[in-house]
Design an enzyme around this catalytic site. Structure first.
Site, PDB file in Angstrom:
ATOM      1  N   TYR A 140      74.663 109.535 107.194  1.00 40.51           N
ATOM      2  CA  TYR A 140      73.401 109.572 106.445  1.00 40.51           C
ATOM      3  C   TYR A 140      72.861 108.168 106.611  1.00 40.51           C
ATOM      4  O   TYR A 140      73.566 107.200 106.337  1.00 40.51           O
ATOM      5  CB  TYR A 140      73.588 109.794 104.940  1.00 40.51           C
ATOM      6  CG  TYR A 140      74.336 111.007 104.497  1.00 40.51           C
ATOM      7  CD1 TYR A 140      74.302 112.199 105.207  1.00 40.51           C
ATOM      8  CD2 TYR A 140      75.064 110.970 103.318  1.00 40.51           C
ATOM      9  CE1 TYR A 140      74.987 113.305 104.743  1.00 40.51           C
ATOM     10  CE2 TYR A 140      75.750 112.070 102.854  1.00 40.51           C
ATOM     11  CZ  TYR A 140      75.712 113.242 103.567  1.00 40.51           C
ATOM     12  OH  TYR A 140      76.396 114.320 103.115  1.00 40.51           O
ATOM     13  N   CYS A 176      73.244 105.733 103.649  1.00 42.95           N
ATOM     14  CA  CYS A 176      74.569 105.579 103.026  1.00 42.95           C
ATOM     15  C   CYS A 176      75.126 104.187 103.357  1.00 42.95           C
ATOM     16  O   CYS A 176      75.158 103.789 104.519  1.00 42.95           O
ATOM     17  CB  CYS A 176      75.468 106.695 103.552  1.00 42.95           C
ATOM     18  SG  CYS A 176      77.207 106.285 103.673  1.00 42.95           S
ATOM     19  N   PHE A 231      78.112 103.042 103.424  1.00 40.61           N
ATOM     20  CA  PHE A 231      79.310 103.047 104.280  1.00 40.61           C
ATOM     21  C   PHE A 231      78.909 103.217 105.751  1.00 40.61           C
ATOM     22  O   PHE A 231      79.488 102.605 106.644  1.00 40.61           O
ATOM     23  CB  PHE A 231      80.272 104.170 103.848  1.00 40.61           C
ATOM     24  CG  PHE A 231      80.726 104.042 102.421  1.00 40.61           C
ATOM     25  CD1 PHE A 231      81.651 103.073 102.061  1.00 40.61           C
ATOM     26  CD2 PHE A 231      80.205 104.850 101.426  1.00 40.61           C
ATOM     27  CE1 PHE A 231      82.064 102.924 100.746  1.00 40.61           C
ATOM     28  CE2 PHE A 231      80.607 104.721 100.099  1.00 40.61           C
ATOM     29  CZ  PHE A 231      81.536 103.760  99.769  1.00 40.61           C
ATOM     30  N   CYS A 232      77.900 104.069 105.970  1.00 41.74           N
ATOM     31  CA  CYS A 232      77.419 104.277 107.344  1.00 41.74           C
ATOM     32  C   CYS A 232      76.719 103.014 107.848  1.00 41.74           C
ATOM     33  O   CYS A 232      76.854 102.637 109.024  1.00 41.74           O
ATOM     34  CB  CYS A 232      76.449 105.463 107.399  1.00 41.74           C
ATOM     35  SG  CYS A 232      77.155 106.981 106.729  1.00 41.74           S
TER      36      CYS A 232
HETATM   37  N1  LIG Z   1      85.613 105.649 101.722  1.00 37.21           N
HETATM   38  C1  LIG Z   1      84.613 106.304 102.506  1.00 37.21           C
HETATM   39  C2  LIG Z   1      83.495 106.761 101.574  1.00 37.21           C
HETATM   40  C3  LIG Z   1      82.456 107.562 102.315  1.00 37.21           C
HETATM   41  C4  LIG Z   1      81.521 108.280 101.353  1.00 37.21           C
HETATM   42  O1  LIG Z   1      81.738 108.360 100.158  1.00 37.21           O
HETATM   43  N2  LIG Z   1      80.454 108.825 101.934  1.00 37.21           N
HETATM   44  C5  LIG Z   1      79.542 109.590 101.167  1.00 37.21           C
HETATM   45  C6  LIG Z   1      78.127 109.313 101.634  1.00 37.21           C
HETATM   46  S1  LIG Z   1      77.609 107.661 101.233  1.00 37.21           S
HETATM   47  C7  LIG Z   1      79.775 111.060 101.408  1.00 37.21           C
HETATM   48  O2  LIG Z   1      79.826 111.505 102.540  1.00 37.21           O
HETATM   49  N3  LIG Z   1      79.937 111.825 100.350  1.00 37.21           N
HETATM   50  C8  LIG Z   1      80.198 113.216 100.450  1.00 37.21           C
HETATM   51  C9  LIG Z   1      78.978 114.053 100.375  1.00 37.21           C
HETATM   52  O3  LIG Z   1      77.863 113.611 100.560  1.00 37.21           O
HETATM   53  O4  LIG Z   1      79.162 115.225 100.145  1.00 37.21           O
HETATM   54  C10 LIG Z   1      84.100 105.384 103.590  1.00 37.21           C
HETATM   55  O5  LIG Z   1      84.258 104.155 103.463  1.00 37.21           O
HETATM   56  O6  LIG Z   1      83.610 105.869 104.633  1.00 37.21           O
END
Ligand SMILES: N[C@@H](CCC(=O)N[C@@H](CS)C(=O)NCC(=O)O)C(=O)O
Length: 408
Positions: A113, A116, A118-119
């Protein structure tokens, strides 16, 4: 994150109520005009999120590598520099086909995303190292694009279409290990970061990854990478801080008031991949929901009533940890902690919280230094890639050595 989940729920309701074949308009057609306008409003030229960059940059620059290279060889170096600089300052870095770092051979696809944090961290890492990658923007409502994956979060990075890397910090540590050691395959490196089932503070099952902040290199390489005492420990500490603390300050700050929540969702919808109906619901209902949820997040993470104070303190702590004598935490060049903090803060660019942070804290110099370094390094990548396309490899190697000495 939370906003995506919230958007997903709300948009499902929205679709049930409104979705008719007549209402469907393709994302791109619906979003192009608004995205183009948005891009003018962003500060620091970092391209807070790359969607607009890709739209605007793809055609003119990708097709013109040969032309640019010829111009350079014919002595138009300065003009070329200016041209590229202008182009890059407008669109910078996160478009689909970045210039490759010499000697890297990985085919990378990032599922993300765009907004986001993390991205954004992963993109900061890939851009910094000049690694070429394709972006697949995931629709946060349906997540069709990652239906094939049992890991349900983003970012996901596919390497050579076969090896799947999950979790931003694992992705960054594994790739850094690969780039430094060059002796193991990505699959082999991945075994250093075992997947573990854990429970979060609400007792929910979550996946965690062992060693995720560790770059797994031999002692000799580590001495080279971390020449000063404690720099490795410091890098790990602040990378973890970015994930465990800094990230949690973003939502409460960008959804702090109804007006800010609306502006944030406007940004999320514009930059992300939403259908028209989804986008509408996500924007108005998502903003309202996130305004309420941000109050809960504030309590959950024990933030002060004025959440800006926590944000200001966090970035001032970061700047203080870098100290007066260093440009970056990594010294003259950013280390993985710099990349992580930049990646997280960048998602607020263009929003009130970001402007307030720049005005009321000491983070501006560090942030600007990073943004400028990115511009110069992107120019370098473009020059080298043009020379590579022209197969002017000797010139390319000489130029690379010279440029390496003066920029990332
Ligand atoms: N610990 C992970 C956390 C990733 C994360 O929480 N990503 C969120 C988006 S910012 C996500 O995909 N959440 C699940 C969703 O949207 O259903 C990382 O560092 O990549």
């Amino acid at each position: 994150m939370m906003a995506a989940a919230c958007a997903r729920t709300l948009s499902k309701v929205g679709r049930l109520v409104l979705d008719t074949p007549k209402c469907r308009v393709t994302n791109t057609v619906a979003l192009v005009p608004r995205m183009t306008m948005r891009c003018q409003g962003r500060a620091y030229g970092t391209g807070g999120a790359g969607f607009r960059s890709r739209l605007l940059l793809a055609a003119p620059v990708r097709g013109s590598g040969r032309v640019l290279g010829c111009a350079f060889l014919l002595g138009g170096g300065f003009g070329l520099y200016q041209t590229i600089k202008l182009t890059l300052q407008r669109h910078l870095a996160e478009e689909k086909a970045n210039a490759p770092e010499l000697g890297t051979d990985l085919k990378l696809t990032l599922y993300q995303y765009k907004t986001c944090p993390f991205c954004s961290k992963v993109r900061a890492f890939l851009d910094y190292h000049g690694l070429p990658y394709k972006i697949v923007e995931v629709n946060p409502v349906m997540r069709q694009e990652i239906k094939w994956s049992t890991y349900r979060k983003v970012p996901i990075l596919m390497v050579n279409e076969t090896v799947q890397l999950n979790d931003s910090s694992v992705i960054i540590s594994a790739l850094k290990t690969y780039l430094v050691s060059k002796e193991k395959t990505i699959s082999e490196i991945l075994t250093f970061y075992p997947e573990m089932k854990a429970k979060n503070d609400r007792g929910k099952d979550v996946i965690e990854f062992g060693n995720k902040y560790w770059v797994m290199v031999r002692d000799a390489d580590a001495d080279h990478l971390y020449p000063e005492k404690d720099t490795r420990k410091e890098e790990i500490k602040w990378r973890q801080w970015a994930d465990d603390w800094l990230v949690h300050l973003i939502s409460p700050n960008v959804y702090r008031t109804p007006t800010e929540a609306l502006a944030s969702f406007d940004y999320i919808v514009q930059e992300g991949k939403f259908g028209t109906i989804e986008g509408f619901f996500a924007k108005y209902f998502g903003a309202a929901a996130m305004w309420f949820i941000s109050k809960r997040l504030k309590n959950k993470h024990h933030l002060q009533d004025d959440v800006r104070k926590d944000l200001y303190k966090a970035v001032n702590d970061w700047v203080a940890a870098i100290g007066k004598n260093k440009k970056f935490m990594g010294g003259d060049q950013p280390n993985l902690a710099d990349l992580a903090v930049f990646g997280v803060l960048r998602v607020m660019e263009g929003l009130q919280a970001f402007d307030d942070m720049m005005e009321h804290t000491k983070v501006k110099n560090w942030y600007q230094a990073y943004a400028e370094g990115r511009t110069t390094s992107a120019i370098k990548s473009k020059l080298l890639s043009s020379l590579q396309q022209l197969e002017a490899l000797d010139t390319c190697t000489t130029l690379k050595t010279k440029l390496d000495a003066i920029c990332w």
